[in-house]
Design an enzyme around this catalytic site. Structure first.
Site, PDB file in Angstrom:
ATOM      1  N   HIS A   1       0.985  -1.127  -0.140  1.00 17.70           N
ATOM      2  CA  HIS A   1      -0.163  -0.032   0.024  1.00 17.70           C
ATOM      3  C   HIS A   1       0.790   1.141  -0.001  1.00 17.70           C
ATOM      4  CE1 HIS A   1      -2.542   3.128   1.426  1.00 17.70           C
ATOM      5  NE2 HIS A   1      -3.742   2.454   1.105  1.00 17.70           N
ATOM      6  N   CYS A   2       2.134   1.190   0.304  1.00 14.96           N
ATOM      7  CA  CYS A   2       2.993   2.458   0.439  1.00 14.96           C
ATOM      8  C   CYS A   2       3.920   2.641  -0.299  1.00 14.96           C
ATOM      9  CB  CYS A   2       3.615   2.079   1.854  1.00 14.96           C
ATOM     10  SG  CYS A   2       2.603   2.048   3.252  1.00 14.96           S
ATOM     11  N   ILE A   3       4.965   1.830  -0.845  1.00 16.89           N
ATOM     12  CA  ILE A   3       6.020   2.323  -1.874  1.00 16.89           C
ATOM     13  C   ILE A   3       5.602   2.867  -3.125  1.00 16.89           C
ATOM     14  CG2 ILE A   3       8.423   1.778  -2.248  1.00 16.89           C
ATOM     15  CD1 ILE A   3       8.108   1.954   0.762  1.00 16.89           C
TER      16      ILE A   3
ATOM     17  N   ILE B   1       2.914   3.859  -3.824  1.00 21.01           N
ATOM     18  CA  ILE B   1       1.908   5.148  -4.151  1.00 21.01           C
ATOM     19  C   ILE B   1       2.230   6.335  -3.203  1.00 21.01           C
ATOM     20  CG2 ILE B   1      -0.320   5.755  -2.992  1.00 21.01           C
ATOM     21  CD1 ILE B   1      -1.129   2.499  -3.456  1.00 21.01           C
ATOM     22  N   ASP B   2       2.879   6.274  -2.043  1.00 18.95           N
ATOM     23  CA  ASP B   2       3.124   7.497  -1.183  1.00 18.95           C
ATOM     24  C   ASP B   2       3.797   8.515  -2.015  1.00 18.95           C
ATOM     25  OD1 ASP B   2       1.529   5.744   0.641  1.00 18.95           O
ATOM     26  OD2 ASP B   2       3.131   5.686   1.901  1.00 18.95           O
TER      27      ASP B   2
END
Ligand SMILES: NC(=O)c1ccc[n+]([C@@H]2O[C@H](COP(=O)([O-])OP(=O)(O)OC[C@H]3O[C@@H](n4cnc5c(N)ncnc54)[C@H](O)[C@@H]3O)[C@@H](O)[C@H]2O)c1
Length: 450
Positions: free
Chosen positions: A286-288, A290-291
């Site tokens: 969910h993070c790398i 997208i963020d």
């Protein structure tokens, strides 16, 4: 009935406002509301409950709410036992935002994905605030944990509280505190991971430090919510850029006949100034993936282009094609084409030893293989059936892993290196292995690095 209502009013409006949030945090009487009961919200709820706080969880997913109330865990690495003991300690989940006045702290852990145009999609945060706003009350703390662009807490959350007639830093506390959960990592627990906290005012910061300080060993204050938001982006962009670098190094090393995994392992013996990152088939979770684009988007408002960040994203996003090219060439050398070749994807969760499929690069590899006509199967002990995903659709279940089944495929692509895999068996029985994780280090004619 009337006396119940009176008691609730008395508790919320009189007793509730008489003691400060800091006081309630210290004496353990604060009621903690966690909004968004997923990978981030559930461990946080467990930790507050473990310390003795009453926790009320909010989620829009009614099935998840009833499962949690029945003591069932929706997440593989969190046991049902943990959830049922939290319920026994008084945890309750609800879909009913009218219960927001019962809580002293509202901690928001809802998703922050990208839109199809790869811009920040804050609709879950805004949806939460639209639903909670009518019920905000004096004395509460509102803390956002979802990853987002710097300025979100001030620009998006603050107006909701002000419109409700609350004064930030006086009778309402606004905080941003990024989550640092690393699902599946046995070396850390929620309390041993230091937690950054930023407040909209000094009083807000103190409220945040007081509450989080009760459940986390080390709380790290920063001077504003914007600084705390930027800390989280720096951490994830740091990973994305370094993974992009090592993926680029992998391609160069491979062309030179060198093994990037050997090189990283040797480089990391340097006791200072080097941090090991490993290449792979792309980035997931969910993070790398997208963020970084939350910052890219916000930076444009300031007339800035984040070229470094975009370049890393580009390199990382090209890795599934690189892996597929490697497979095509290896089959070609064996007189075969990818069309109709039987290919087994090993490991489809986005990282080792978890069941999380979000943004998994394995799925991008599988899609390209399907588009090119491969006869595709997969094996993943953590994902027995290919799940419903918004943008990906496979009608597949995990196949068993036996010597006979392995021998029946033209090629195996190792995409996610779960510890449960029997690597010796794979090496001994798969006719061709495309290894994206450096698990097969001894050179062999049927092993191709990718
Ligand atoms: N998963 C991680 O490892 C991780 C680590 C650090 C930060 N984060 C960040 O934390 C945030 C949450 O991520 P997650 O992985 O826990 O997501 P998740 O998808 O696992 O859980 C989110 C939950 O929020 C619920 N939800 C959605 N809209 C809601 C609403 N309006 N009201 C109440 N509930 C609602 C969903 O039903 C779901 O149960 C994201 O911003 C993510 O970037 C995640």
């Amino acid at each position: 009935m009337r006396s119940d209502c009176f008691r609730r009013w008395f508790f919320v409006d009189v007793v509730g406002s008489r003691m400060s949030l800091e006081g309630k945090a210290k004496d353990g009487s604060a009621v903690v509301g966690i909004v968004g009961l997923g990978y981030v919200g559930i461990p946080l709820a467990l930790r507050f409950a473990e310390i003795g706080f009453r926790v009320l969880g909010f989620d829009v997913n009614a099935g998840r709410v009833s499962d949690l109330n029945a003591g069932k865990s929706p997440i593989e690495h969190i046991s049902h036992d943990k959830i049922s003991s939290m319920v026994e300690q008084g945890f309750e989940a609800t879909t009913d935002y009218a219960r927001i006045p019962e809580v002293d702290a509202i901690i928001i852990c809802v998703p922050t994905p990208l839109s199809k145009y790869r811009d920040p999609d804050l609709s879950f945060v805004v949806g939460t605030m639209d639903a909670a706003a009518p019920y905000l009350r004096a004395g509460q703390m509102l803390s956002l944990e979802s990853t987002t662009w710097p300025g979100t807490t001030e620009e998006v959350l603050r107006p909701y509280a002000e419109k409700a007639g609350l004064t930030i830093g006086e009778d309402f506390y606004l905080v941003y505190s990024p989550e640092r959960e690393d699902p599946g990592n046995p070396d850390f627990t929620t309390n041993t991971i230091p937690k950054v906290v930023g407040g909209a005012t000094p009083a807000c910061l103190n409220a945040g430090l007081a509450l989080y300080g009760e459940i986390i060993d080390t709380v790290v204050p920063v001077t504003s919510t914007g600084a705390a938001e930027m800390v989280k982006l720096l951490e994830n962009i740091h990973r994305s850029v370094n993974i992009g670098l090592i993926n680029e190094m992998k391609v160069v090393a491979d062309r030179m006949g060198l093994d990037i995994f050997e090189i990283v392992d040797a480089a990391k013996t340097k006791p200072f100034g080097f941090t090991a990152y490993y290449p792979g088939p792309g980035i997931g979770g969910h993070c790398i993936p997208i963020d970084p684009f939350y910052l890219t988007w916000k930076a444009r408002e300031y007339g800035l282009h984040t070229r470094f960040i975009e370049l890393a994203g580009e390199i990382n996003a090209s890795m599934p094609d690189y892996v597929v090219d490697k497979l095509i060439k290896a089959l070609n050398e064996r007189g075969k084409s990818l069309k109709n070749a039987r290919v087994l994807a090993m490991g489809i969760a986005y990282k080792r030893d978890v069941d999380d499929m979000r943004e998994s690069p394995s799925v991008f590899v599988m899609e390209r293989l399907r588009d090119l006509g491969a006869d595709l199967g997969y094996h993943d002990p953590h994902v027995p059936v290919f799940p419903d995903m918004r943008e990906h659709d496979f009608d597949l279940s995990s196949v068993d892993l036996t010597p006979e089944i392995l021998a029946d495929y033209d090629a195996v692509i190792l995409l996610t290196d779960h510890n449960a895999f029997d690597y010796d068996m794979i090496r001994d029985h798969a006719p061709l292995i495309i290894d994206t994780r450096g698990k097969f280090r001894d050179p062999a004619a049927h092993i191709v690095r990718a």
